[in-house]
Design a protein around this motif. Structure first.
Motif, PDB file in Angstrom:
ATOM      1  N   ILE A  51     -11.210   6.931  -5.421  1.00 52.58           N
ATOM      2  CA  ILE A  51     -12.275   7.895  -5.181  1.00 52.58           C
ATOM      3  C   ILE A  51     -12.419   8.050  -3.675  1.00 52.58           C
ATOM      4  O   ILE A  51     -12.756   7.099  -2.968  1.00 52.58           O
ATOM      5  CB  ILE A  51     -13.591   7.440  -5.809  1.00 52.58           C
ATOM      6  N   GLY A  52     -12.157   9.245  -3.172  1.00 57.70           N
ATOM      7  CA  GLY A  52     -12.242   9.502  -1.746  1.00 57.70           C
ATOM      8  C   GLY A  52     -11.011  10.220  -1.245  1.00 57.70           C
ATOM      9  O   GLY A  52      -9.965  10.241  -1.913  1.00 57.70           O
ATOM     10  N   THR A  53     -11.136  10.806  -0.072  1.00 54.61           N
ATOM     11  CA  THR A  53     -10.036  11.563   0.528  1.00 54.61           C
ATOM     12  C   THR A  53      -9.835  11.210   1.994  1.00 54.61           C
ATOM     13  O   THR A  53      -9.068  11.876   2.689  1.00 54.61           O
ATOM     14  CB  THR A  53     -10.294  13.079   0.418  1.00 54.61           C
ATOM     15  N   GLY A  54     -10.519  10.198   2.480  1.00 56.55           N
ATOM     16  CA  GLY A  54     -10.471   9.859   3.896  1.00 56.55           C
ATOM     17  C   GLY A  54      -9.310   8.961   4.267  1.00 56.55           C
ATOM     18  O   GLY A  54      -8.325   8.826   3.532  1.00 56.55           O
ATOM     19  N   PHE A  55      -9.437   8.321   5.418  1.00 53.96           N
ATOM     20  CA  PHE A  55      -8.370   7.503   6.008  1.00 53.96           C
ATOM     21  C   PHE A  55      -7.851   6.434   5.051  1.00 53.96           C
ATOM     22  O   PHE A  55      -6.654   6.355   4.762  1.00 53.96           O
ATOM     23  CB  PHE A  55      -8.906   6.883   7.307  1.00 53.96           C
ATOM     24  N   LEU A  56      -8.743   5.586   4.529  1.00 49.18           N
ATOM     25  CA  LEU A  56      -8.304   4.515   3.635  1.00 49.18           C
ATOM     26  C   LEU A  56      -7.758   5.083   2.328  1.00 49.18           C
ATOM     27  O   LEU A  56      -6.725   4.617   1.822  1.00 49.18           O
ATOM     28  CB  LEU A  56      -9.451   3.547   3.351  1.00 49.18           C
ATOM     29  N   ALA A  57      -8.434   6.074   1.783  1.00 45.47           N
ATOM     30  CA  ALA A  57      -7.984   6.654   0.511  1.00 45.47           C
ATOM     31  C   ALA A  57      -6.576   7.211   0.637  1.00 45.47           C
ATOM     32  O   ALA A  57      -5.732   7.021  -0.261  1.00 45.47           O
ATOM     33  CB  ALA A  57      -8.956   7.745   0.071  1.00 45.47           C
ATOM     34  N   ARG A  58      -6.275   7.878   1.738  1.00 47.98           N
ATOM     35  CA  ARG A  58      -4.943   8.454   1.929  1.00 47.98           C
ATOM     36  C   ARG A  58      -3.875   7.369   1.975  1.00 47.98           C
ATOM     37  O   ARG A  58      -2.796   7.512   1.396  1.00 47.98           O
ATOM     38  CB  ARG A  58      -4.890   9.291   3.211  1.00 47.98           C
ATOM     39  N   HIS A  59      -4.184   6.279   2.655  1.00 50.08           N
ATOM     40  CA  HIS A  59      -3.187   5.211   2.788  1.00 50.08           C
ATOM     41  C   HIS A  59      -3.044   4.384   1.510  1.00 50.08           C
ATOM     42  O   HIS A  59      -2.051   3.660   1.358  1.00 50.08           O
ATOM     43  CB  HIS A  59      -3.521   4.326   3.981  1.00 50.08           C
ATOM     44  N   LEU A  60      -4.014   4.493   0.610  1.00 52.99           N
ATOM     45  CA  LEU A  60      -3.917   3.778  -0.666  1.00 52.99           C
ATOM     46  C   LEU A  60      -3.106   4.543  -1.716  1.00 52.99           C
ATOM     47  O   LEU A  60      -2.802   3.985  -2.770  1.00 52.99           O
ATOM     48  CB  LEU A  60      -5.313   3.493  -1.215  1.00 52.99           C
ATOM     49  N   ARG A  61      -2.756   5.785  -1.442  1.00 52.73           N
ATOM     50  CA  ARG A  61      -2.069   6.600  -2.455  1.00 52.73           C
ATOM     51  C   ARG A  61      -0.779   5.979  -2.982  1.00 52.73           C
ATOM     52  O   ARG A  61      -0.449   6.164  -4.156  1.00 52.73           O
ATOM     53  CB  ARG A  61      -1.807   7.996  -1.889  1.00 52.73           C
ATOM     54  N   PRO A  62      -0.004   5.231  -2.163  1.00 50.25           N
ATOM     55  CA  PRO A  62       1.200   4.600  -2.733  1.00 50.25           C
ATOM     56  C   PRO A  62       0.912   3.621  -3.874  1.00 50.25           C
ATOM     57  O   PRO A  62       1.813   3.293  -4.644  1.00 50.25           O
ATOM     58  CB  PRO A  62       1.817   3.874  -1.526  1.00 50.25           C
ATOM     59  N   LEU A  63      -0.345   3.169  -3.997  1.00 54.06           N
ATOM     60  CA  LEU A  63      -0.716   2.252  -5.083  1.00 54.06           C
ATOM     61  C   LEU A  63      -1.301   2.989  -6.285  1.00 54.06           C
ATOM     62  O   LEU A  63      -1.779   2.350  -7.224  1.00 54.06           O
ATOM     63  CB  LEU A  63      -1.753   1.234  -4.587  1.00 54.06           C
ATOM     64  N   ALA A  64      -1.247   4.302  -6.280  1.00 54.65           N
ATOM     65  CA  ALA A  64      -1.918   5.073  -7.334  1.00 54.65           C
ATOM     66  C   ALA A  64      -1.414   4.729  -8.727  1.00 54.65           C
ATOM     67  O   ALA A  64      -2.169   4.816  -9.705  1.00 54.65           O
ATOM     68  CB  ALA A  64      -1.737   6.571  -7.065  1.00 54.65           C
TER      69      ALA A  64
END
Length: 247
Positions: free
Chosen positions: A4-17
């Motif tokens: 949940i989110g679209t900011g700095f941390l959320a973007r870098h977490l996408r590889p774990l989606a």
């Protein structure tokens, strides 16, 4: 993983989606201080809504808190010690931590150090220091120390932690290398080939977390390269590409 989110941390977490399918990570909170009370109320509503979402779907919530609540006299930066937040932002996050803990929803509360990396917002610590260095005058708060954690190690450590299945814990997710801001500035000057006049401001608190609990639960994080001087490695990687060098 639901993010949940679209900011700095959320973007870098996408590889774990595609990993950790029963986990919801809330990466859309209040990013800094000071901000108006309306932003704090917005985050409180978001936390309550996300808790209900997780409760109704049988999901585990990962909530990002902050190590900035540490720094009071005698504070050891340990998760199980009484905490007296020295900043309103820390008080706000402590209140949200209580909401999460009291909810009955399986959760992890992760108190983060300064997670840094490419494309981070311009108001954050390293971009601000770099701009000041380039302008020739930098403000240094006496006694300031910060735990720097490169976002790549942040993602790797979170992945390892979630793989253990640990729930209902408060854990400092940080490097354990709590650097004096003067040393951070020295390394930035060395990398940029710049020197700047330093204006010293009033003494401030140090936000230095203990990482003993993290290493006890996830001993594998020792392989991520943490240790004395890690902050220099993190800064060097920040500058690894031209776009990182010009925030």
């Amino acid at each position: 993983m639901e993010i949940i989110g679209t900011g700095f941390l959320a973007r870098h977490l996408r590889p774990l989606a595609d990993a950790h399918p029963r986990v919801t990570v809330l990466a859309a909170g209040v990013p800094r201080h000071p901000l108006p009370d309306s932003e704090h109320r917005r985050e409180e509503r978001l936390v309550l809504d996300t808790l209900e979402h997780c409760r109704s779907r049988g999901r585990t919530l990962v909530f990002f808190s902050t190590v900035s609540m540490y720094g009071s006299p005698g504070c050891r930066g340990r998760e199980d010690d009484p905490v007296v937040a020295s900043l309103p932002y820390g008080e706000h996050k402590l209140g949200l931590e209580k909401l999460v803990r009291d909810s009955g929803v399986p959760h992890l509360v992760l108190r983060l150090g300064y997670v840094m990396g490419p494309d981070e917002p311009a108001y954050r610590l390293l971009p601000v220091l770099i701009r000041q260095l380039r302008a020739g005058l930098i403000t240094v708060q006496r006694g300031a120390r910060r735990d720097l954690l490169h976002v790549d190690e942040f993602v790797a450590a979170l992945d390892l932690l979630l793989a253990t299945g640990t729930v209902d814990e408060v854990i400092n997710l940080a490097s354990g290398d709590c650097a004096d801001i003067s040393d951070v500035i020295d390394h930035l000057e060395l990398h940029l080939g710049l020197g700047a006049e330093r204006a010293y401001a009033d003494h401030t608190v140090s936000h230095c977390p203990s990482v003993d609990k993290l290493h006890r639960i996830v001993p594998e994080v020792a392989a991520l390269g943490f240790g004395p001087g890690y902050f220099r490695t993190a800064i060097d990687r920040y500058f690894a590409t031209a776009d990182r060098a010009d925030p």
